[in-house]
Design a protein around this motif. Sequence first.
Motif, PDB file in Angstrom:
ATOM      1  N   ASP A 208      38.879 -23.638   8.846  1.00 40.06           N
ATOM      2  CA  ASP A 208      39.917 -22.788   8.247  1.00 40.06           C
ATOM      3  C   ASP A 208      41.299 -23.196   8.723  1.00 40.06           C
ATOM      4  N   MET A 211      42.258 -26.489   6.953  1.00 40.84           N
ATOM      5  CA  MET A 211      42.520 -26.314   5.522  1.00 40.84           C
ATOM      6  C   MET A 211      43.845 -25.568   5.297  1.00 40.84           C
ATOM      7  N   ALA A 212      44.080 -24.590   6.175  1.00 47.35           N
ATOM      8  CA  ALA A 212      45.331 -23.828   6.023  1.00 47.35           C
ATOM      9  C   ALA A 212      46.531 -24.718   6.313  1.00 47.35           C
ATOM     10  N   LYS A 215      47.377 -27.360   3.589  1.00 46.22           N
ATOM     11  CA  LYS A 215      47.790 -26.918   2.255  1.00 46.22           C
ATOM     12  C   LYS A 215      49.029 -27.661   1.762  1.00 46.22           C
ATOM     13  N   ASN A 216      50.018 -27.781   2.645  1.00 51.02           N
ATOM     14  CA  ASN A 216      51.269 -28.427   2.265  1.00 51.02           C
ATOM     15  C   ASN A 216      51.175 -29.949   2.289  1.00 51.02           C
ATOM     16  N   ASP A 218      48.518 -31.591   0.801  1.00 51.69           N
ATOM     17  CA  ASP A 218      47.555 -31.952  -0.251  1.00 51.69           C
ATOM     18  C   ASP A 218      46.185 -32.319   0.321  1.00 51.69           C
ATOM     19  N   ARG A 220      42.231 -32.102   0.757  1.00 48.01           N
ATOM     20  CA  ARG A 220      41.102 -31.759  -0.104  1.00 48.01           C
ATOM     21  C   ARG A 220      39.806 -31.932   0.666  1.00 48.01           C
TER      22      ARG A 220
END
Lengths: 405, 518
Positions: A208, A211-212, A215-216, A218, A220
């Motif tokens: 988590d 991934m957080a 986010k900025n 890109d 995946r």
Amino acid sequence: MPLPTPFFPRTSALCHSMKWKEWAGYYAVCSYETLHDTEYYAFRNSAGLLDVSPLYKYRVTGPDAAAFLSRIMVRNIEKLAIGRVSYCCWCDDHGKVVDDGTVMRRGEQEFFVTSADPCYSWFSRFLRGYKVELSDISDQVAGLALQGPTSRDILKQVCDADLDGLKYFATCKARVNGFEVYISRTGYTGDLGYELWVDHEHALKLWDAIMAAGKNYDIRPAGLDALDVTRVEAGLILKDVDYFNALHALIDDRKSSPYEISLGWTVDLDRAPFNGQAALQAEKEEGSKWAIVGLDIDWPQLEELYYKRGLPPVLSNHAWRSSIPIYTAKDKRIQAGYATSGTWSPILKKNIALATVQKKYDKIGTELQFEVTVEHVRHTVSAIVSKTQFYNPERKTFTPKSSKS
Amino acid sequence: MSKTYDIIVIGGGHNGLTAAILLARKNKKVLVLEKRPVLGGIAAGEEFHPGYFTIGLLHDTGTVRQQVIKELNLAKFGLKTKARPAIGLLSKRGDCLPLSADVDAAASAISKFSSKDAAGYKEYAAFVSAIKPFMANLLNELPPDLSALGTKQLWALVKKGLALRWLGKKTMMEFLKVAPMSIADFLNEKFETDFIKAGIGAPALYGSFNGPWSSYTTINLLMGESMAHEQIAGGPQALVAALEQAAENEGVEIRTNAPVEKILLDTGRKVSGVKLKTGEELKASIVASSCTPHVTFYDLLQPNQISYALEHAVKHYRSRGTTAKVNLALNKEVLFNNVGGLEFYRTGNSFDEMERAFDPAKYKQFSSEPLLDIHVPTVANPNLAPAGHSVLSILVHFAPYNLKEEWNEESKKKLYSIVMKTLENYSPGIGSSVVGSEVLSPADLELRYSLTQGHIYHGEHAVDQLITRPFPLCAQYATPISGLYLCGSGSHPGGSITGMPGYLGHKPSLKIVESSGK
């Protein structure tokens, strides 16, 4: 039935394609979306996050830990500095490769080893006489590979490690929101990237957090299909595809020495005895039979073959891993070897393959013939022997600031 | 400066000395290193109580091969042989049957118990004698090389096959039938009297992890019987004395109190010498080890110096010691079932009792009524004890090395009292004449003689551990380590006092020194 990895609650929610495969007894995502293209481009242009928990993981500790591993590995692990990682392979008595993996030195007397096959049984055969403790921590430690140009920037948001100073094939301990992870600057994509090792209980928190933070950038989630393309581009060999575990080989001809699978550079002969030393010494003196090479497969010739049948050239979306015969340029009746895996490289715009050829054909620039089947008819196209490392960006090894250790 | 030799032999037991003499005879500079202050190993005589002596840990010298005695010219060095003395087979009913080496005499003694058994014994002896040519082929020659099957190896196997076929169809078929049998099944076919069967069969169980009902014990029995020959006057220690003189005569250098710490290998993984526990290094390009395979490969080499194949072979080579030794000093001459004057006695009584004696070994306990192999050395040589006194040298079967309650003074005391209780069956009141004693557990044997797990034969005599002994990887005395050879009881044809591992084992190492042009 395969087991879920600790990341399964996240990966299963994201895996829209429902494409899974079994990897070492665990469910592993092939691609999260129907096609793996975006995941591949994440590895090459931003960052891909791959669950590598199914890898086998071992901890070796004790006063003789370095000597014990040196007896097993073809590399001299006693020379491995604390905080460094060694990519190496290990052999049977006859100098044939059993498996390959990484050895990380976390302390004077503490090592972390990853492997593709279960190796506890093999390692434990050599415990006699060494003051070491060997433990299989495969089902206690989860692994994530964060690979791609933005991976460092993402990881910086997540943990307190000095990532600008962490060199290629170095490892360190870091804190993420109150728990510990081990970071190693390693991976299977041939790009800038990291692998993170965390206890099961903190696995989802780590996912988590990354991934957080990603986010900025890109980020995946990426699956094995994308990885397979990148690893061929990087010229990284795969057990059971490009070579076979000597302990599992049904016939001797399926066994390979490190010299024959492009791992000759990892062999350190001139030291205390280790498994396969005598055989490897002899092979070094007498020469090897085979070599793994890269093949750059001629595109115009392939296009021509399709054109003649009124078809556009057809290539698989996926990296392939089947045995394809390779012939000599002079005489198409003489087989020079066989390709074991290959792919269309989107970033290089090349049709590439990894092949095992007889030693005499391994010089870079040698022209060989690669078999292709067009409309059920077999043909050959020219393929030029090249370095196995087709793609090797500077960022893979670049360290922004040299650490003052 | 460290000294240089052509060959260093580790272990000054009878096999080490035999190999050393034969190697030195070819003008090689040979050094024998013995860890103990005395030569002989399990063949060395010991003073176990002030004024009382044994003539060796093992006491049967009827197994020493004739060609060893002949080729080493041991007669010249004072070795004398004598006919095998009768063995007193004891029953709990109070019988003592003197089993003489002479078949007719033995049969006539047996006929006092059963005429059927007397006929059976003659038949048995005739069979043993009929298979001798094949057994000699098996035991007196280099073992077949099964590592590769080329023409040479196949021919060696064919010759062994022919030796079997030349026994004649009847004998061959009989041999093939009985070899895999248990001694109980085999001897039950020929004999009816329990204690006679048990007494004849007992040696098959020595040094094997078997009871009389275990399969393949008959082959052990037949091997022992085929080797049985004349005894050496004075026993094992007399053999050692002759070997020592022969060695001296050939210029063998012998060092006692010289325990070896490591066999040294050079960077090319070839033998370069040995390092003693004192730190002294001695150079030699050939080392012949008469130690057990375990000591040779596990203790004297570093773990990374042996291949996994060898590591595995040594690990699984079975040498579960089950023999203890009790030496007794007695203040009178001893009678067993009222018979005195014999050098050897065996208890056993019946297969059932022998099987019960073996059973506890499987569960890490010793027998509550062990099988005793008794030697009275003072019969032939009264000087081994004060005048009128006697010595009993007793091999006790079965007392496992890995005893659950562990070997210590207390468990040894328990074993001692069990042995004494067993002896009382055959020699009532014997306890009151004991003036001194010594109990050696398998753990003691390991410590004193470097016998792995206290195994008296350097490893069990089991079908898979004979012929390609200790294991196929080293069955030709040569080892995977260049320059290292085996010449002890862990090699073909096996344990007990034969001299054969040393005799056959010197050949491959000699070939190497000679081919290297020294």
